[in-house]
Design a protein around this motif. Sequence first.
Motif, PDB file in Angstrom:
ATOM      1  N   TYR A 129     -47.523   6.724 -82.903  1.00  0.00           N
ATOM      2  CA  TYR A 129     -46.577   5.853 -82.200  1.00  0.00           C
ATOM      3  C   TYR A 129     -45.174   6.066 -82.774  1.00  0.00           C
ATOM      4  N   ASP A 130     -44.149   5.635 -82.046  1.00  0.00           N
ATOM      5  CA  ASP A 130     -42.784   5.656 -82.603  1.00  0.00           C
ATOM      6  C   ASP A 130     -42.578   4.499 -83.576  1.00  0.00           C
ATOM      7  N   TYR A 131     -43.176   3.358 -83.226  1.00  0.00           N
ATOM      8  CA  TYR A 131     -43.043   2.165 -84.070  1.00  0.00           C
ATOM      9  C   TYR A 131     -44.409   1.518 -84.237  1.00  0.00           C
ATOM     10  N   ILE A 132     -44.691   1.127 -85.484  1.00  0.00           N
ATOM     11  CA  ILE A 132     -45.891   0.319 -85.711  1.00  0.00           C
ATOM     12  C   ILE A 132     -45.442  -1.004 -86.333  1.00  0.00           C
ATOM     13  N   ILE A 133     -45.824  -2.090 -85.693  1.00  0.00           N
ATOM     14  CA  ILE A 133     -45.573  -3.417 -86.254  1.00  0.00           C
ATOM     15  C   ILE A 133     -46.883  -3.898 -86.847  1.00  0.00           C
ATOM     16  N   ILE A 134     -46.879  -4.217 -88.144  1.00  0.00           N
ATOM     17  CA  ILE A 134     -48.090  -4.734 -88.774  1.00  0.00           C
ATOM     18  C   ILE A 134     -48.023  -6.257 -88.714  1.00  0.00           C
ATOM     19  N   GLY A 135     -48.976  -6.857 -88.054  1.00  0.00           N
ATOM     20  CA  GLY A 135     -49.028  -8.307 -87.932  1.00  0.00           C
ATOM     21  C   GLY A 135     -48.775  -8.755 -86.507  1.00  0.00           C
ATOM     22  N   GLY A 136     -49.825  -9.256 -85.861  1.00  0.00           N
ATOM     23  CA  GLY A 136     -49.702  -9.719 -84.480  1.00  0.00           C
ATOM     24  C   GLY A 136     -49.545 -11.220 -84.399  1.00  0.00           C
TER      25      GLY A 136
ATOM     26  N   GLY B  24     -44.324 -10.814 -85.183  1.00  0.00           N
ATOM     27  CA  GLY B  24     -44.652  -9.414 -84.910  1.00  0.00           C
ATOM     28  C   GLY B  24     -44.623  -9.115 -83.414  1.00  0.00           C
ATOM     29  N   LEU B  25     -45.205 -10.021 -82.633  1.00  0.00           N
ATOM     30  CA  LEU B  25     -45.228  -9.824 -81.185  1.00  0.00           C
ATOM     31  C   LEU B  25     -43.813  -9.913 -80.613  1.00  0.00           C
ATOM     32  N   ALA B  26     -43.022 -10.853 -81.144  1.00  0.00           N
ATOM     33  CA  ALA B  26     -41.641 -10.986 -80.670  1.00  0.00           C
ATOM     34  C   ALA B  26     -40.844  -9.728 -81.008  1.00  0.00           C
ATOM     35  N   THR B  27     -41.074  -9.184 -82.205  1.00  0.00           N
ATOM     36  CA  THR B  27     -40.386  -7.962 -82.610  1.00  0.00           C
ATOM     37  C   THR B  27     -40.690  -6.828 -81.629  1.00  0.00           C
ATOM     38  N   ALA B  28     -41.978  -6.641 -81.350  1.00  0.00           N
ATOM     39  CA  ALA B  28     -42.388  -5.575 -80.438  1.00  0.00           C
ATOM     40  C   ALA B  28     -41.789  -5.800 -79.056  1.00  0.00           C
ATOM     41  N   TYR B  29     -41.828  -7.047 -78.607  1.00  0.00           N
ATOM     42  CA  TYR B  29     -41.314  -7.361 -77.269  1.00  0.00           C
ATOM     43  C   TYR B  29     -39.819  -7.028 -77.160  1.00  0.00           C
TER      44      TYR B  29
ATOM     45  N   ILE C 225     -44.857   1.795 -78.870  1.00  0.00           N
ATOM     46  CA  ILE C 225     -44.892   0.766 -79.908  1.00  0.00           C
ATOM     47  C   ILE C 225     -46.308   0.198 -79.976  1.00  0.00           C
ATOM     48  N   ALA C 226     -46.799  -0.006 -81.211  1.00  0.00           N
ATOM     49  CA  ALA C 226     -48.101  -0.663 -81.377  1.00  0.00           C
ATOM     50  C   ALA C 226     -47.956  -1.854 -82.312  1.00  0.00           C
ATOM     51  N   VAL C 227     -48.695  -2.905 -82.018  1.00  0.00           N
ATOM     52  CA  VAL C 227     -48.797  -4.055 -82.918  1.00  0.00           C
ATOM     53  C   VAL C 227     -50.218  -4.054 -83.468  1.00  0.00           C
ATOM     54  N   LEU C 228     -50.351  -3.982 -84.795  1.00  0.00           N
ATOM     55  CA  LEU C 228     -51.679  -3.989 -85.410  1.00  0.00           C
ATOM     56  C   LEU C 228     -51.967  -5.382 -85.962  1.00  0.00           C
ATOM     57  N   GLU C 229     -53.075  -5.949 -85.555  1.00  0.00           N
ATOM     58  CA  GLU C 229     -53.437  -7.295 -85.994  1.00  0.00           C
ATOM     59  C   GLU C 229     -54.816  -7.263 -86.636  1.00  0.00           C
TER      60      GLU C 229
ATOM     61  N   ASP D 228     -48.935  -1.460 -77.110  1.00  0.00           N
ATOM     62  CA  ASP D 228     -50.363  -1.581 -77.412  1.00  0.00           C
ATOM     63  C   ASP D 228     -50.574  -2.670 -78.464  1.00  0.00           C
ATOM     64  N   ILE D 229     -51.287  -3.719 -78.105  1.00  0.00           N
ATOM     65  CA  ILE D 229     -51.650  -4.760 -79.067  1.00  0.00           C
ATOM     66  C   ILE D 229     -53.076  -4.472 -79.513  1.00  0.00           C
ATOM     67  N   ILE D 230     -53.215  -4.070 -80.767  1.00  0.00           N
ATOM     68  CA  ILE D 230     -54.518  -3.632 -81.265  1.00  0.00           C
ATOM     69  C   ILE D 230     -55.057  -4.678 -82.236  1.00  0.00           C
ATOM     70  N   GLN D 231     -56.053  -5.437 -81.765  1.00  0.00           N
ATOM     71  CA  GLN D 231     -56.628  -6.494 -82.581  1.00  0.00           C
ATOM     72  C   GLN D 231     -57.784  -5.962 -83.411  1.00  0.00           C
ATOM     73  N   ASN D 232     -58.213  -6.755 -84.389  1.00  0.00           N
ATOM     74  CA  ASN D 232     -59.282  -6.339 -85.307  1.00  0.00           C
ATOM     75  C   ASN D 232     -58.973  -4.990 -85.940  1.00  0.00           C
ATOM     76  N   CYS D 233     -57.744  -4.800 -86.357  1.00  0.00           N
ATOM     77  CA  CYS D 233     -57.313  -3.532 -86.927  1.00  0.00           C
ATOM     78  C   CYS D 233     -56.514  -3.845 -88.200  1.00  0.00           C
ATOM     79  N   GLU D 234     -57.189  -3.761 -89.339  1.00  0.00           N
ATOM     80  CA  GLU D 234     -56.547  -4.115 -90.605  1.00  0.00           C
ATOM     81  C   GLU D 234     -55.905  -2.889 -91.237  1.00  0.00           C
ATOM     82  N   VAL D 235     -54.669  -3.048 -91.699  1.00  0.00           N
ATOM     83  CA  VAL D 235     -53.997  -1.954 -92.409  1.00  0.00           C
ATOM     84  C   VAL D 235     -54.512  -1.930 -93.845  1.00  0.00           C
ATOM     85  N   THR D 236     -54.990  -0.758 -94.278  1.00  0.00           N
ATOM     86  CA  THR D 236     -55.566  -0.661 -95.620  1.00  0.00           C
ATOM     87  C   THR D 236     -54.718   0.192 -96.555  1.00  0.00           C
ATOM     88  N   GLY D 237     -53.671   0.827 -96.021  1.00  0.00           N
ATOM     89  CA  GLY D 237     -52.806   1.622 -96.895  1.00  0.00           C
ATOM     90  C   GLY D 237     -51.686   2.283 -96.106  1.00  0.00           C
TER      91      GLY D 237
END
Lengths: 93, 416
Positions: free
Chosen positions: B32-39, B43-48, B59-63, B199-208
């Motif tokens: 993606y061009d942008y990944i926002i960690i935290g839905g 986080g959603l407002a940022t992506a919007y 743009i993807a939002v990882l939650e 893309d709002i991607i739920q159940n997706c935890e950032v581990t590193g």
Amino acid sequence: MIITHPILGPRDSSEFVYLGDATLLDRPDWQADDALHQFTRYQHSRDNPAGLHRELWFHEQGDRSWLVVTRDTVTHEIMQVEFASDMARKERS
Amino acid sequence: MRYSGFRVIKEALTGHRGWGPAWRDPEPQPRYDYIIIGGGGHGLATAYYLAKHFKQSRIAVLEKGWIGGGNVGRNTTIVRSNYMLDGNEPFYEFSLKLWEGLEQDLNYNAMMSQRGVINLMHSDAQRDAYVRRGNAMILNGADAELLDQKQVVAKYPFLNVKNARFPVMGGLLQARAGTARHDAVAWGFARAADQCGIDIIQNCEVTGFKIENGKVQGVETSRGFIGTKKVGVCVAGSSSRVMAQAGMRLPIESHVLQAFVTEGLKPVLPGVITFGAGHFYCSQSDKGGLVFGGNIDGYNSYASRGNLPVVEDVIEEAIAMFPMLGRARLLRMWGGIVDMSMDGSPIIDKTSVDGLYFNGGWCYGGFKATPASGFCYAHLLATDTPHETATGYRLNRFETGHMIDEKGVGAQPNLH
């Protein structure tokens, strides 16, 4: 939460005042070349772990001792309570 | 689909079969061009705003959990801009202006209700402080009005104004402030972001994080590696945990803040009211429950639940303010984990890693900031310069001495 004081036994946490991370006991050397930077980190930066956390509690409505409490920040379970003065002495020797 | 009165009537006549999900559930793309960690709300407002206002794409939002399951669904829903300091007030007033047009912008009923917030005052000194704060608000384009005791009683006749210890002398009213439906804010931003192709991607935890030569290359997640050049971390409550994965220590402690709601009552409380002699705030939800809260518990916690001393303290303040509350039954209480920063103000800034941005430290006041936080963060991510109302929210302000400390209590997070 119940804090088991080393002398006074189990006491309600509302008798205590919370200061924060026990690393505040380790003051940087004020004569170091980068003392300003060290003190900024000392004052403002925290590990803030989820899990075991060593922290300073002051028994304000009790014997006015400073305690180092080891507590799990996820469950609030208290593992160990020591006098901060004992800790400091141990580290100095 | 556009929501409208016409649509409601049409769906009612056709058995409500046409609504469909409000947002997609896409699989993560490799890049993606942008990944926002935290839905959450921010986080959603940022992506919007990144997509809508700054015309960015991919743009993807990882939650980690699900949309609306974090602090955006756990707060006491108050929206206001009654701050004093220059670093804060323009930002919060910008936020309130965004709130005023939010529902039309998102095409979603966020139940924004400008019912007014009154901060009660109980002493001469407090009146002086409120006059000063009110003037600061007016200078920054917000509205503020000083009420005397009679005016407060006219709005809230049941207040215990003759309390011997803390008589109510009046209050500072911000009439444009109020409440919004917190879940609807999350859902509205999620739906609007999804319609912009995010893309709002739920159940997706950032581990590193994958960082090479001081530059972000992507993030490791529970659903595999995702490449990107720009990562916006937006996970207030868990900021220290996530940023530790990038090797950073923050000027933040995580604390627990409790909130309470009573059983549903008939309308009794027309606006939001706060007790000035302690820390207590109360409003009535549209379902009728009195929603209230007080101070944070005051010790580091990730437990999402608090302890009884603060419950007692909050209830005492409630009863001191309006004794009638003693007849209401408490329905629910819960806790949320908040980022307490060292000066009580938030952070929206770049970090020492190229392409890694940080938004956090919202203390117990992140909800009201949701639209402006998203807008300013999107501005920073898209242009690499801070928005004009968020120039003070620097990560290094503790080093440079430019703290924004509304309460003036210093680096003691549990006192902010």
